[in-house]
Scaffold this motif. Structure first.
Motif, PDB file in Angstrom:
ATOM      1  N   GLU A 140       9.914  -1.212   3.597  1.00 41.38           N
ATOM      2  CA  GLU A 140       8.583  -1.829   3.539  1.00 41.38           C
ATOM      3  C   GLU A 140       7.528  -1.002   4.274  1.00 41.38           C
ATOM      4  O   GLU A 140       6.381  -0.911   3.830  1.00 41.38           O
ATOM      5  CB  GLU A 140       8.643  -3.230   4.156  1.00 41.38           C
ATOM      6  CG  GLU A 140       9.249  -4.284   3.249  1.00 41.38           C
ATOM      7  CD  GLU A 140       8.265  -4.766   2.203  1.00 41.38           C
ATOM      8  OE1 GLU A 140       7.048  -4.818   2.501  1.00 41.38           O
ATOM      9  OE2 GLU A 140       8.710  -5.085   1.081  1.00 41.38           O
ATOM     10  N   ARG A 141       7.912  -0.391   5.386  1.00 44.24           N
ATOM     11  CA  ARG A 141       6.961   0.391   6.166  1.00 44.24           C
ATOM     12  C   ARG A 141       7.652   1.697   6.567  1.00 44.24           C
ATOM     13  O   ARG A 141       8.607   1.689   7.347  1.00 44.24           O
ATOM     14  CB  ARG A 141       6.482  -0.384   7.397  1.00 44.24           C
ATOM     15  CG  ARG A 141       5.826  -1.716   7.039  1.00 44.24           C
ATOM     16  CD  ARG A 141       5.400  -2.513   8.270  1.00 44.24           C
ATOM     17  NE  ARG A 141       4.314  -1.859   8.982  1.00 44.24           N
ATOM     18  CZ  ARG A 141       4.392  -1.408  10.224  1.00 44.24           C
ATOM     19  NH1 ARG A 141       5.533  -1.513  10.902  1.00 44.24           N
ATOM     20  NH2 ARG A 141       3.346  -0.848  10.801  1.00 44.24           N
ATOM     21  N   GLU A 162       0.836  -1.197   0.000  1.00 41.27           N
ATOM     22  CA  GLU A 162       0.000   0.000   0.000  1.00 41.27           C
ATOM     23  C   GLU A 162       0.873   1.250   0.000  1.00 41.27           C
ATOM     24  O   GLU A 162       1.782   1.381   0.826  1.00 41.27           O
ATOM     25  CB  GLU A 162      -0.903   0.024   1.236  1.00 41.27           C
ATOM     26  CG  GLU A 162      -1.954  -1.069   1.285  1.00 41.27           C
ATOM     27  CD  GLU A 162      -2.857  -0.897   2.492  1.00 41.27           C
ATOM     28  OE1 GLU A 162      -3.757  -0.035   2.443  1.00 41.27           O
ATOM     29  OE2 GLU A 162      -2.638  -1.609   3.492  1.00 41.27           O
ATOM     30  N   VAL A 163       0.571   2.150  -0.932  1.00 38.33           N
ATOM     31  CA  VAL A 163       1.318   3.401  -1.052  1.00 38.33           C
ATOM     32  C   VAL A 163       0.330   4.555  -1.218  1.00 38.33           C
ATOM     33  O   VAL A 163      -0.625   4.449  -1.989  1.00 38.33           O
ATOM     34  CB  VAL A 163       2.273   3.379  -2.266  1.00 38.33           C
ATOM     35  CG1 VAL A 163       2.966   4.734  -2.423  1.00 38.33           C
ATOM     36  CG2 VAL A 163       3.305   2.276  -2.119  1.00 38.33           C
ATOM     37  N   GLU A 182       5.770   2.852  -8.484  1.00 42.01           N
ATOM     38  CA  GLU A 182       6.662   1.736  -8.813  1.00 42.01           C
ATOM     39  C   GLU A 182       8.013   1.906  -8.125  1.00 42.01           C
ATOM     40  O   GLU A 182       8.582   0.937  -7.588  1.00 42.01           O
ATOM     41  CB  GLU A 182       6.844   1.648 -10.321  1.00 42.01           C
ATOM     42  CG  GLU A 182       5.574   1.302 -11.094  1.00 42.01           C
ATOM     43  CD  GLU A 182       5.784   1.306 -12.589  1.00 42.01           C
ATOM     44  OE1 GLU A 182       6.962   1.455 -13.018  1.00 42.01           O
ATOM     45  OE2 GLU A 182       4.802   1.161 -13.342  1.00 42.01           O
ATOM     46  N   ALA A 183       8.536   3.133  -8.135  1.00 43.13           N
ATOM     47  CA  ALA A 183       9.836   3.378  -7.517  1.00 43.13           C
ATOM     48  C   ALA A 183       9.777   3.210  -6.005  1.00 43.13           C
ATOM     49  O   ALA A 183      10.710   2.664  -5.394  1.00 43.13           O
ATOM     50  CB  ALA A 183      10.319   4.787  -7.874  1.00 43.13           C
ATOM     51  N   VAL A 184       8.698   3.657  -5.391  1.00 45.85           N
ATOM     52  CA  VAL A 184       8.539   3.506  -3.939  1.00 45.85           C
ATOM     53  C   VAL A 184       8.496   2.028  -3.563  1.00 45.85           C
ATOM     54  O   VAL A 184       9.166   1.584  -2.616  1.00 45.85           O
ATOM     55  CB  VAL A 184       7.258   4.226  -3.459  1.00 45.85           C
ATOM     56  CG1 VAL A 184       6.902   3.810  -2.039  1.00 45.85           C
ATOM     57  CG2 VAL A 184       7.448   5.735  -3.536  1.00 45.85           C
ATOM     58  N   LEU A 185       7.727   1.240  -4.290  1.00 44.85           N
ATOM     59  CA  LEU A 185       7.625  -0.192  -4.001  1.00 44.85           C
ATOM     60  C   LEU A 185       8.948  -0.907  -4.205  1.00 44.85           C
ATOM     61  O   LEU A 185       9.258  -1.877  -3.512  1.00 44.85           O
ATOM     62  CB  LEU A 185       6.538  -0.821  -4.874  1.00 44.85           C
ATOM     63  CG  LEU A 185       5.100  -0.388  -4.569  1.00 44.85           C
ATOM     64  CD1 LEU A 185       4.145  -0.945  -5.615  1.00 44.85           C
ATOM     65  CD2 LEU A 185       4.693  -0.842  -3.178  1.00 44.85           C
TER      66      LEU A 185
END
Length: 358
Positions: A71-72, A43-44, A63-66
């Motif tokens: 992870e948190r 979740e972002v 996409e870059a954040v994931l």
């Protein structure tokens, strides 16, 4: 989401000061969309200054954040569009579009970057009560090894370095320096940081006005113009911070200058596409109900305004009234009077920023 800091969160803010204060942590003032990233596994969410999510507009950043962020985590920063010629705020504004197909297209044509500069939470730990020095150290560890389009803003505690940044980085499209108290906690929606922005003056032609929301006989804003090398009067911005009584006085003062569009340099129907002329029935892309149509004036009055910096041919932010200049002729109000910042590459500020992704 099950994070120690949950959306919505209003970002911590800065108050304007005229000089860079000593004894702080300094970083460039990025010119983009302020955003707090919340990530909990898959979740972002991208929060904004008005606490409205901007997630859907930046799929490439999701996409870059994931792929790169912990992870948190909850990270404060700025969304920008970076090019080889500096930051492009106009292109960034165009990214806010209602059509999903357009959002996807723009994510490849004008991809955004995220500049991280503060840490609110990591794993199960809430960092908002910790001093900035501790938050910054944890942020550096958490983002070690990130690559474009995720970046970590540079910082310094050296006042002379901050003063050099203030002078040099404007040439890459940045608009000043931020100073953060070293021991300060993260205080949402509180002006506990300091921002130092460039302040300059320019003599501009008053070429039109927009009426105030309170009535048709009250000035809302004055429209400003500068002549380019070809003798064309370009629209460069507005001034509008007047007391109500002065707004009414201005309306009366300007009536003798009211003209028709056929006799005005911003006759939109006669100009070629691409010229910097306001549209007669223009609508604000940020407020669908706001009418941006204007009343044309003969370009005869000159006003001195204060501004921070230019974006292309326009003032980046709303200019401020300084004084009337009856001693200046309108044709003398050209771009030549403006101070030109030294050209500076974004990649010299943050490695890889503004360079094509391989």
């Amino acid at each position: 989401m099950k994070l120690p800091v949950l959306p919505p969160v209003s970002p911590m803010l800065a108050k304007s000061v005229t000089a860079i204060p000593p004894g702080a942590s300094y970083e460039p003032k990025w010119d983009g969309f302020r955003s707090i990233i919340f990530r909990d596994g898959a979740e972002v969410e991208f929060g904004s200054r008005n606490e409205r999510p901007m997630t859907r507009y930046f799929p490439e950043l999701i996409e870059a954040v994931l792929a790169q962020l912990p992870e948190r985590c909850v990270i404060d920063g700025e969304i920008v569009v970076a090019t080889g010629n500096g930051l492009d705020f106009e292109a960034l504004q165009q990214r806010i579009h209602p059509a999903e197909s357009r959002v996807r297209l723009l994510s490849t044509q004008t991809p955004a970057s995220f500049i991280a500069f503060d840490l609110l939470a990591l794993g199960d730990q809430d960092y908002t009560d910790r001093p900035f020095t501790e938050r910054r150290a944890a942020l550096e560890d958490a983002l070690a090894g990130v690559t474009a389009p995720i970046h970590l803003t540079p910082v310094t505690t050296e006042l002379d370095v901050a003063q050099r940044w203030f002078s040099e980085f404007e040439g890459a499209g940045l608009d000043g320096v931020i100073a953060k108290p070293l021991t300060g906690s993260y205080e949402p929606d509180k002006r506990v940081m300091f921002k130092i922005k460039h302040q300059r003056t320019a003599d501009c032609v008053v070429a039109g006005y927009r009426v105030h929301k309170s009535g048709p006989d009250v000035i809302g804003s004055l429209m400003l113009g500068l002549y380019n090398d070809d003798g064309v009067l370009n629209s460069v911005g507005v001034i509008g911070a007047f007391p109500m009584e002065r707004r009414r006085e201005l309306f009366s003062e300007l009536q003798p200058l009211v003209t028709t569009f056929d006799q005005h340099p911003w006759n939109w129907a006669a100009h070629e596409a691409g010229e910097r002329t306001p549209r007669r029935n223009e609508q604000s892309r940020w407020n669908a109900g706001k009418d941006l149509s204007f009343v044309p004036l003969r370009p005869e009055r000159v006003v001195e305004v204060r501004y921070d910096h230019m974006e292309g041919e326009r003032f980046r932010h709303t200019a401020q009234f300084n004084r009337w200049r009856p001693d200046r002729t309108p044709t003398s109000c050209t771009y030549e009077q403006l101070e030109q910042p030294v050209n500076f590459q974004l990649s010299d500020i943050v490695p890889g920023l503004g360079e094509p992704l391989g």
